[in-house]
Design a protein around this motif. Structure first.
Motif: not given
Ligand code: FES
Ligand code: HEM
Lengths: 269, 315
Positions: B196, B198-199, B232, B235
């Protein structure tokens, strides 16, 4: 009280002589009295016990952690009998097989949260009472370092069970560090030991968790508590007994003069 | 001893400068995230107000510096030396004990450095050196049906175990003319990297996996999946079939992997970051950027506001 019998005096001498002997050479008894039998303002309350509560939680973490370390194995390779990673299998064994392992692990795991919560409560008390002001600024600053080190302990400890939650929460945590300005990506790569978490990560984090960070936090706690002892506890902001007013020089109730006989043998001041 | 430390309020008088100092520090921290200019303004404010504050606070301590005769040590005992020559012999400026003190400190520092530096190096350097991952061979092209995603997962390091598992989503887009290669027909692939943006959690395809058609080609696990989006679990980030962000906290489109075809086999290359994809499949226009940490914008206004994350740290 009746007058002391000759026998009583003898017994007292027998008990106190070794203490005097030690104190003469180390000042340990005087030091302990200095540390424990302190004057505190008349109007303190339970709010001032949060620091000691935090210390107690930390001591619990240290004791349970040391014992967990006797059974925990920080390895990501596969245990041939269980087919699962060695670290995870050792946590399973602690929880399910070893006598009272579930209890000690539970104490350590829940205690970690208790420790962090108490840290924040203690800090909130100090903030709301204005207890960080002169001359206690350095006590506050050491406290900030303790807070950061404590949170790092929680962060590094969370990976150790090496299950899916631990692993991916740590991936997220490392990547969060990676977005920090300037040094972020290097920090993240150092924490993961490479571009991704790998087999070295677990051992590194275990070493940080049980050697580096506890060592650092114990040193910091030592300085913090030395400063608290030296500077004394502050009255609440609404107190009449304001900081700076003369304290009554009456004999403090806590300080019993008799623990080491003053003056007669070497232990006196 | 007892009175020296106990709450004698010789605190300095009230001062407004700390407020300016605090604003400066806040600006500086905000600037670290937002832009250089704000950081610089904050730094200047912090330094100026910090100095003013320090001046205010120390005024009493500094007071008026009285004119003091410089201390001279030459005449230690006037009575003992009246007969001596009027010009006292100049004292050595660097005494023996000063020399010993300095050399002890210097030698200790040198010993400390000799011991510490290699240890620190060993702590830090292995994270940054000798890290090449092998290129992954995903096997013959026939294993990738046209227009469908296949989950391909493999080990990046032989003997690295589960921790080195990497997953990509591979879709064969059919044959397309490659103008760079004299318009020859070439197979086109979309290869999304599962981490992902994001993180870094493992993104999952939203659709049924055809476990019956699962294949294992030289340790690469291939599982066809019917999915037109990816989600994901951490989150709630949601991506469409081209890897564009549709919902949740991710900040760019899913990373993609380069690929090449050798002897009829699909070979994975390095991963790169994607700002946005317009169009689909073989005709997609991909705005590509060097790989960068998850959570960092590679394009748009945010990339300008937050320019201080360097791209990939190399191994
Ligand atoms: S790591 Fe995928 S939404 Fe936060
Ligand atoms: C304030 C101090 C500490 C905090 C906040 C802390 C926090 C944690 C946390 C959150 C875990 C994961 C627990 C779990 O999932 O069960 C953990 C595990 C562990 N910690 Fe600590 N810890 C602290 C001190 C220590 C110390 C001092 C040691 C050893 C000397 C230690 C040794 C371990 C070990 C061996 C584990 C793995 C066992 C397990 O996961 O149950 N910890 N710690």
């Amino acid at each position: 009280m009746a007058k002391k019998s000759k026998r009583g005096t003898l017994v007292e001498t027998a008990v106190l002589a070794p203490l005097d002997w030690v104190d003469e050479r180390t000042a340990a008894v005087r030091g302990t009295k200095w540390f424990l039998f302190r004057n505190v303002p008349r109007d303190i309350s339970w709010a001032q016990t949060l620091g000691s509560a935090t210390l107690t939680a930390f001591i619990v973490q240290t004791l349970t952690g040391v014992i967990l370390a006797m059974y925990y194995e920080p390895s990501s390779s596969i245990n041939p009998t269980t087919g699962k990673p060695v670290a995870y299998s050792s946590i399973e064994a602690i929880t399910n097989d070893l006598t009272l392992g579930w209890l000690v692990r539970g104490m350590h795991r829940w205690g970690a949260s208790v420790f962090i919560i108490l840290l924040f409560l203690h800090m909130g008390r100090v903030f709301l009472f204005g207890a960080y002001k002169y001359p206690r600024e350095l006590t506050w600053i050491t406290g900030v370092f303790i807070l950061v080190t404590g949170m790092l302990l929680g962060f590094t400890g969370y990976l150790l069970p090496w299950d899916q939650t631990a692993y991916w929460a740590t991936v997220v945590g490392i990547n969060l560090n990676g977005t920090a300005p300037f040094l972020g990506p290097w920090l993240a790569q150092f924490l993961a030991t490479g571009p991704e978490i790998g087999s070295e990560t677990l051992a590194k984090w275990y070493s940080l968790h049980m050697l580096v960070l506890p060592g650092a936090i114990i040193g910091l706690i030592g300085v913090h508590i030395y400063l608290v002892t030296r500077l004394g506890v502050v009255s609440p902001p609404w107190s009449g007994e304001r900081a700076g007013r003369e304290r009554a020089e009456a004999a403090p109730t806590g300080a019993r003069a008799g623990l080491v006989r003053g003056g007669t043998s070497g232990g006196g001041k | 001893m007892s009175d020296a430390s106990h709450d004698n309020p010789h605190a300095p008088g009230p001062s407004l400068w700390p407020i300016g100092f605090a604003i400066g520090v806040a600006c500086l921290l905000l600037g670290l995230v937002l832009s250089w200019i704000i950081a610089a303004i904050g730094a200047v404010l912090a330094v100026v107000f910090g100095l003013l504050w320090a001046r205010d606070v120390t005024r009493e301590v500094r007071g008026e510096v009285p004119e003091i005769e410089p201390e001279t040590r030459a005449v230690a005992d006037e009575a003992a030396a009246p007969a001596g020559p009027p010009a006292a012999a100049p004292l050595p400026t660097y005494t023996r004990s000063r020399f010993l003190e300095a050399s002890t400190l210097g030698i200790s520092a040198a010993i400390g450095a000799v011991v510490t530096l290699p240890v620190l190096g060993f702590m830090v350097l292995p994270s940054f050196t000798n890290l090449e991952e092998q290129e992954a061979d995903l096997g013959p092209l026939e294993n990738f049906p046209e227009g469908k995603y296949v989950i391909a997962s493999y080990f990046a390091l032989p003997g690295g175990g589960e921790v080195s598992r990497r997953t990509v989503f591979v879709r064969y887009n059919g044959l397309v003319e490659n103008p760079a290669n004299q318009g020859r027909q070439e197979p086109s692939f979309t290869i999304l990297y599962s981490r992902c943006v994001h993180l870094g959690c493992p993104v999952q395809p939203n659709g049924p996996i055809d476990e019956a058609a699962k294949k294992n080609v030289n340790g690469v696990e291939l599982r066809p999946v019917l999915a037109q989006s990816f989600g994901c679990p951490c989150h709630g980030g949601l991506y469409d079939a081209e890897g564009n962000r549709r919902a949740g906290p991710p900040v760019r489109s899913m990373d993609r992997a380069e690929y090449s075809i050798k002897h009829g086999r699909l070979i994975l290359g390095p991963v790169y970051a994607v700002g946005n994809v317009s169009g689909t499949g073989a005709n997609a226009m991909i705005s590509r950027y060097p790989w960068s940490t998850p959570g960092t914008h590679v394009d748009g206004i945010e990339a300008w506001l937050y320019p201080i994350v360097p791209t990939q740290v190399t191994g």
